[in-house]
Scaffold this motif. Structure first.
Motif, PDB file in Angstrom:
ATOM      1  N   HIS A  98      45.592  65.660  66.343  1.00 56.49           N
ATOM      2  CA  HIS A  98      45.778  64.465  67.165  1.00 56.49           C
ATOM      3  C   HIS A  98      44.461  63.735  67.455  1.00 56.49           C
ATOM      4  O   HIS A  98      44.447  62.791  68.250  1.00 56.49           O
ATOM      5  CB  HIS A  98      46.477  64.823  68.477  1.00 56.49           C
ATOM      6  CG  HIS A  98      47.892  65.287  68.274  1.00 56.49           C
ATOM      7  ND1 HIS A  98      48.866  64.477  67.749  1.00 56.49           N
ATOM      8  CD2 HIS A  98      48.474  66.487  68.530  1.00 56.49           C
ATOM      9  CE1 HIS A  98      50.006  65.143  67.698  1.00 56.49           C
ATOM     10  NE2 HIS A  98      49.793  66.362  68.141  1.00 56.49           N
ATOM     11  N   ARG A  99      43.385  64.134  66.801  1.00 51.29           N
ATOM     12  CA  ARG A  99      42.155  63.367  66.920  1.00 51.29           C
ATOM     13  C   ARG A  99      42.334  62.003  66.251  1.00 51.29           C
ATOM     14  O   ARG A  99      43.128  61.867  65.317  1.00 51.29           O
ATOM     15  CB  ARG A  99      40.993  64.114  66.259  1.00 51.29           C
ATOM     16  CG  ARG A  99      40.652  65.419  66.958  1.00 51.29           C
ATOM     17  CD  ARG A  99      39.561  66.170  66.206  1.00 51.29           C
ATOM     18  NE  ARG A  99      39.196  67.403  66.906  1.00 51.29           N
ATOM     19  CZ  ARG A  99      38.296  68.277  66.493  1.00 51.29           C
ATOM     20  NH1 ARG A  99      37.650  68.043  65.336  1.00 51.29           N
ATOM     21  NH2 ARG A  99      38.024  69.371  67.189  1.00 51.29           N
ATOM     22  N   SER A 100      41.598  61.010  66.721  1.00 51.37           N
ATOM     23  CA  SER A 100      41.658  59.680  66.098  1.00 51.37           C
ATOM     24  C   SER A 100      40.886  59.721  64.788  1.00 51.37           C
ATOM     25  O   SER A 100      39.655  59.702  64.757  1.00 51.37           O
ATOM     26  CB  SER A 100      41.063  58.611  67.021  1.00 51.37           C
ATOM     27  OG  SER A 100      40.919  57.381  66.325  1.00 51.37           O
ATOM     28  N   ARG A 101      41.608  59.781  63.684  1.00 50.97           N
ATOM     29  CA  ARG A 101      40.965  59.845  62.372  1.00 50.97           C
ATOM     30  C   ARG A 101      40.221  58.548  62.064  1.00 50.97           C
ATOM     31  O   ARG A 101      39.181  58.565  61.394  1.00 50.97           O
ATOM     32  CB  ARG A 101      42.017  60.129  61.303  1.00 50.97           C
ATOM     33  CG  ARG A 101      42.459  61.582  61.297  1.00 50.97           C
ATOM     34  CD  ARG A 101      43.893  61.796  60.878  1.00 50.97           C
ATOM     35  NE  ARG A 101      44.260  61.128  59.636  1.00 50.97           N
ATOM     36  CZ  ARG A 101      45.514  61.003  59.216  1.00 50.97           C
ATOM     37  NH1 ARG A 101      46.512  61.502  59.941  1.00 50.97           N
ATOM     38  NH2 ARG A 101      45.788  60.384  58.089  1.00 50.97           N
ATOM     39  N   HIS A 102      40.732  57.430  62.558  1.00 52.62           N
ATOM     40  CA  HIS A 102      40.067  56.158  62.296  1.00 52.62           C
ATOM     41  C   HIS A 102      38.692  56.120  62.979  1.00 52.62           C
ATOM     42  O   HIS A 102      37.687  55.773  62.349  1.00 52.62           O
ATOM     43  CB  HIS A 102      40.929  54.999  62.793  1.00 52.62           C
ATOM     44  CG  HIS A 102      40.369  53.656  62.444  1.00 52.62           C
ATOM     45  ND1 HIS A 102      40.588  53.050  61.229  1.00 52.62           N
ATOM     46  CD2 HIS A 102      39.572  52.808  63.141  1.00 52.62           C
ATOM     47  CE1 HIS A 102      39.958  51.890  61.186  1.00 52.62           C
ATOM     48  NE2 HIS A 102      39.333  51.721  62.338  1.00 52.62           N
ATOM     49  N   ASN A 103      38.641  56.479  64.247  1.00 51.98           N
ATOM     50  CA  ASN A 103      37.361  56.453  64.946  1.00 51.98           C
ATOM     51  C   ASN A 103      36.395  57.507  64.415  1.00 51.98           C
ATOM     52  O   ASN A 103      35.184  57.282  64.361  1.00 51.98           O
ATOM     53  CB  ASN A 103      37.579  56.616  66.447  1.00 51.98           C
ATOM     54  CG  ASN A 103      38.151  55.364  67.077  1.00 51.98           C
ATOM     55  OD1 ASN A 103      37.988  54.265  66.566  1.00 51.98           O
ATOM     56  ND2 ASN A 103      38.853  55.521  68.191  1.00 51.98           N
ATOM     57  N   LEU A 104      36.927  58.662  64.008  1.00 51.30           N
ATOM     58  CA  LEU A 104      36.054  59.671  63.410  1.00 51.30           C
ATOM     59  C   LEU A 104      35.385  59.134  62.147  1.00 51.30           C
ATOM     60  O   LEU A 104      34.226  59.465  61.857  1.00 51.30           O
ATOM     61  CB  LEU A 104      36.861  60.938  63.083  1.00 51.30           C
ATOM     62  CG  LEU A 104      37.032  61.920  64.233  1.00 51.30           C
ATOM     63  CD1 LEU A 104      38.071  62.985  63.868  1.00 51.30           C
ATOM     64  CD2 LEU A 104      35.709  62.592  64.600  1.00 51.30           C
ATOM     65  N   ALA A 105      36.084  58.285  61.405  1.00 53.31           N
ATOM     66  CA  ALA A 105      35.489  57.702  60.200  1.00 53.31           C
ATOM     67  C   ALA A 105      34.281  56.839  60.559  1.00 53.31           C
ATOM     68  O   ALA A 105      33.272  56.833  59.848  1.00 53.31           O
ATOM     69  CB  ALA A 105      36.529  56.879  59.444  1.00 53.31           C
ATOM     70  N   TYR A 106      34.354  56.104  61.680  1.00 50.90           N
ATOM     71  CA  TYR A 106      33.184  55.338  62.130  1.00 50.90           C
ATOM     72  C   TYR A 106      32.018  56.273  62.438  1.00 50.90           C
ATOM     73  O   TYR A 106      30.876  56.042  62.028  1.00 50.90           O
ATOM     74  CB  TYR A 106      33.508  54.540  63.390  1.00 50.90           C
ATOM     75  CG  TYR A 106      34.495  53.411  63.246  1.00 50.90           C
ATOM     76  CD1 TYR A 106      34.609  52.677  62.073  1.00 50.90           C
ATOM     77  CD2 TYR A 106      35.311  53.052  64.314  1.00 50.90           C
ATOM     78  CE1 TYR A 106      35.501  51.627  61.964  1.00 50.90           C
ATOM     79  CE2 TYR A 106      36.207  52.003  64.218  1.00 50.90           C
ATOM     80  CZ  TYR A 106      36.302  51.285  63.045  1.00 50.90           C
ATOM     81  OH  TYR A 106      37.190  50.254  62.949  1.00 50.90           O
ATOM     82  N   TRP A 107      32.301  57.309  63.212  1.00 50.19           N
ATOM     83  CA  TRP A 107      31.232  58.208  63.643  1.00 50.19           C
ATOM     84  C   TRP A 107      30.624  58.960  62.463  1.00 50.19           C
ATOM     85  O   TRP A 107      29.462  59.355  62.510  1.00 50.19           O
ATOM     86  CB  TRP A 107      31.758  59.179  64.700  1.00 50.19           C
ATOM     87  CG  TRP A 107      32.192  58.491  65.957  1.00 50.19           C
ATOM     88  CD1 TRP A 107      31.547  57.476  66.605  1.00 50.19           C
ATOM     89  CD2 TRP A 107      33.375  58.742  66.715  1.00 50.19           C
ATOM     90  NE1 TRP A 107      32.259  57.089  67.715  1.00 50.19           N
ATOM     91  CE2 TRP A 107      33.392  57.844  67.814  1.00 50.19           C
ATOM     92  CE3 TRP A 107      34.444  59.634  66.591  1.00 50.19           C
ATOM     93  CZ2 TRP A 107      34.407  57.826  68.763  1.00 50.19           C
ATOM     94  CZ3 TRP A 107      35.456  59.619  67.535  1.00 50.19           C
ATOM     95  CH2 TRP A 107      35.439  58.719  68.608  1.00 50.19           C
ATOM     96  N   ARG A 108      31.420  59.171  61.409  1.00 52.38           N
ATOM     97  CA  ARG A 108      30.905  59.868  60.230  1.00 52.38           C
ATOM     98  C   ARG A 108      30.279  58.924  59.205  1.00 52.38           C
ATOM     99  O   ARG A 108      29.729  59.375  58.202  1.00 52.38           O
ATOM    100  CB  ARG A 108      32.042  60.657  59.569  1.00 52.38           C
ATOM    101  CG  ARG A 108      32.505  61.847  60.402  1.00 52.38           C
ATOM    102  CD  ARG A 108      33.796  62.435  59.861  1.00 52.38           C
ATOM    103  NE  ARG A 108      34.191  63.634  60.599  1.00 52.38           N
ATOM    104  CZ  ARG A 108      35.437  64.126  60.607  1.00 52.38           C
ATOM    105  NH1 ARG A 108      36.395  63.518  59.909  1.00 52.38           N
ATOM    106  NH2 ARG A 108      35.709  65.206  61.303  1.00 52.38           N
TER     107      ARG A 108
END
Length: 405
Positions: free
Chosen positions: A278-288
Motif C-alpha cells: 500500500h505504499r505510493s508507488r508513484h511517489n516512490l518513483a520520484y524519490w528513487r
C-alpha cells in the motif's frame, strides 16, 4: 498560482528532446496529470492552481481534450528518444482533479492508455477533496481503471480547517472513504499538522479519526509557510502566529507512535502504509529518481536525465497546444554532481535509504558522527545503507547537509 517557474534553457516549440537523450526501456515510467482547478484557494497552498475567477479565457470543460492533445504530442516526442514505455503508475494531482466530471478524468486516462499503454496492475491514483467524492464518482473512476484515491482530510477539527481555508465538512471524510471502499479503491488520507492554533490534542483527535477510518495509507505533512501565500501574509501582519517548531516535532512523534500502534509502517519521512503493497508507488518513483512525464499547466517532467516544465497558466497552456506547439516553457540537464546531491536528498528520506557508497568525501566521514548522534541506524550503516532513525527523520535536512558537504 504558486511561485515562479525555475530558470532554464528555452524549450523548442516541437518539444523534441536533445538527440543524445535516450529513454532506458528497463526503468519504470510514471505519468503525472495536473488538474489545476480549485473552488477556493487554501491559505497555505503554493501549488499551481486556479479558481474560476483566475482562469482568464481557459475553460474547465475543454481541459480533458487539451491535455489529451499534449499526451499525443508526448508520444511523438518519445518515439524519437527510444521505445515507448507503458506507464507503471498514473497520478492525477492538483488542484482538485475531482472538480472535473469523472468522465473527463476517464478520458484523460484513456488518452494515456491509447498513447503509451498502462501496465497490468498499475497504480492509478486520483486526489480528491472529501466534498467531491461520492458513490457515483467513485464507481466511475473505478470503472475507468483508477485503483486508488488520496483524500485531502487535513484535520478533523473545524477550527484548524478554517485556519487552512479548507471548506469541506469534516463529516464528509468518512462518506468519501466509504464511497471509495464501495467501489473497491484503495484509500489514502492526507493530513497537515502544525497549523496556527492547533494543539497537540487537536492533532491527536485528527490522527485517531483518520486511523478509525482504516485507510490503507496516511500522509502527514508539517505545515510549511510558503512566501506569497495568504497564510504567510497573515503571519507577517501578526494576525496568526508562526507555527512552533518544537510543537511540530512533538506532533510528528505522536503521529509515528499512534500510526505504528495501529499497524502503519513509515516508508518515507511523511508517509505511512499498511504494509509494502500500500505504499505510493508513484511517489516512490520520484524519490528513487526514475522517469516520469508530467502533463498539464506547470507540470514537470524527467526523462533520461533531462528535466522540463510547462507554462503555468491554463490559458497559455491551451493556446500553445492549439497552435500545435509544445507547452514546455524551459528545460535543464543537471550535471553529475547535482544529480548525486539530489539523490542523497531524496533517497535518504525513504525507508530503504541510500547506499553508503553514494556519499563521498567529508560526507562519508560524517556517517560515524551521525550514528553517534542517533540520526542514522548503525546496523544498517554497517550493512552499507544509510537509513534515518526517528530522530533523524525530524532532523532530515541536517542529515542531508552533513552527507553532502
Amino acid at each position: 498560482m504558486g511561485g515562479p517557474l525555475p530558470l532554464g534553457d528555452p524549450a523548442p516549440a516541437d518539444g523534441l528532446l536533445p538527440a543524445d537523450v535516450t529513454a532506458d526501456p528497463s526503468t519504470d515510467f510514471g505519468v503525472y496529470l495536473h488538474v489545476p482547478f480549485c473552488r477556493v484557494r487554501c491559505g497555505y497552498c503554493d501549488f499551481n492552481t486556479y479558481t474560476s475567477g483566475e482562469l482568464r479565457g481557459a475553460r474547465q470543460n475543454e481541459f480533458a481534450d487539451t491535455l489529451a492533445h499534449e499526451v499525443r504530442l508526448a508520444g511523438r516526442v518519445m518515439d524519437a528518444a527510444g521505445p515507448r514505455r507503458m506507464a507503471s503508475t498514473v497520478f492525477f494531482g492538483g488542484g482538485t482533479p475531482t472538480l472535473l466530471p469523472p468522465g473527463d478524468l476517464a478520458r484523460m486516462l484513456d488518452a494515456v492508455r491509447a498513447e503509451f499503454g498502462v501496465v497490468e496492475g498499475a497504480e492509478v491514483t486520483v486526489e480528491a477533496n472529501p466534498d467531491t467524492l461520492d458513490d457515483a464518482v467513485a464507481a466511475t473512476l473505478a470503472a475507468a481503471g483508477v485503483t486508488r484515491v488520496s483524500i485531502g482530510m487535513q484535520s478533523a477539527r473545524p477550527h484548524v480547517l478554517a485556519v487552512l481555508d479548507r471548506t469541506h465538512d469534516p463529516a464528509n471524510v468518512a462518506t468519501a472513504v466509504a464511497a471509495a471502499r464501495g467501489a473497491g479503491l484503495d484509500v489514502s488520507l492526507d493530513l497537515i499538522y502544525g497549523a496556527p492554533g492547533e494543539s497537540l490534542e487537536d492533532w491527536r483527535a485528527s490522527l485517531e479519526t483518520a486511523v478509525a477510518l482504516q485507510p490503507d495509507h496516511i500522509s502527514a505533512y508539517a505545515l510549511i509557510i510558503e512566501d506569497g501565500t495568504k497564510l504567510a501574509r497573515q503571519i507577517r501582519s501578526g494576525l496568526v502566529p508562526m507555527p512552533d517548531d518544537d510543537l511540530q516535532a512533538d506532533m510528528y512523534e505522536l503521529a509515528d507512535d499512534l500510526l505504528a500502534a495501529a499497524g502503519y509502517d513509515w516508508y518515507e519521512v511523511s508517509n505511512w502504509s499498511r504494509g509494502v503493497d500500500h505504499r505510493s508507488r508513484h511517489n516512490l518513483a520520484y524519490w528513487r529518481g526514475t522517469d516520469w512525464w508530467g502533463f498539464g499547466p506547470g507540470a514537470h517532467s524527467h526523462v533520461g536525465g533531462l528535466r522540463w516544465w510547462n507554462v503555468k497558466h491554463p490559458a497559455a497552456y491551451a493556446q500553445r497546444l492549439a497552435a500545435g506547439e509544445s507547452p514546455a516553457a524551459a528545460r535543464e540537464r543537471p550535471d553529475e554532481e547535482a544529480r548525486r546531491l539530489e539523490s542523497v536528498l531524496l533517497r535518504s528520506r525513504i525507508r530503504e535509504g541510500l547506499a553508503v557508497s553514494e556519499v563521498q568525501g567529508e560526507g562519508r566521514r560524517a556517517v560515524a558522527a551521525l550514528i553517534a548522534d542517533g540520526l542514522i541506524e548503525g546496523g544498517d550503516a554497517v550493512r552499507g545503507r544509510i537509513v534515518l532513525t526517528r530522530r533523524g527523520r525530524l532532523l532530515a535536512d541536517a542529515v542531508v547537509r552533513a552527507l553532502t558537504v
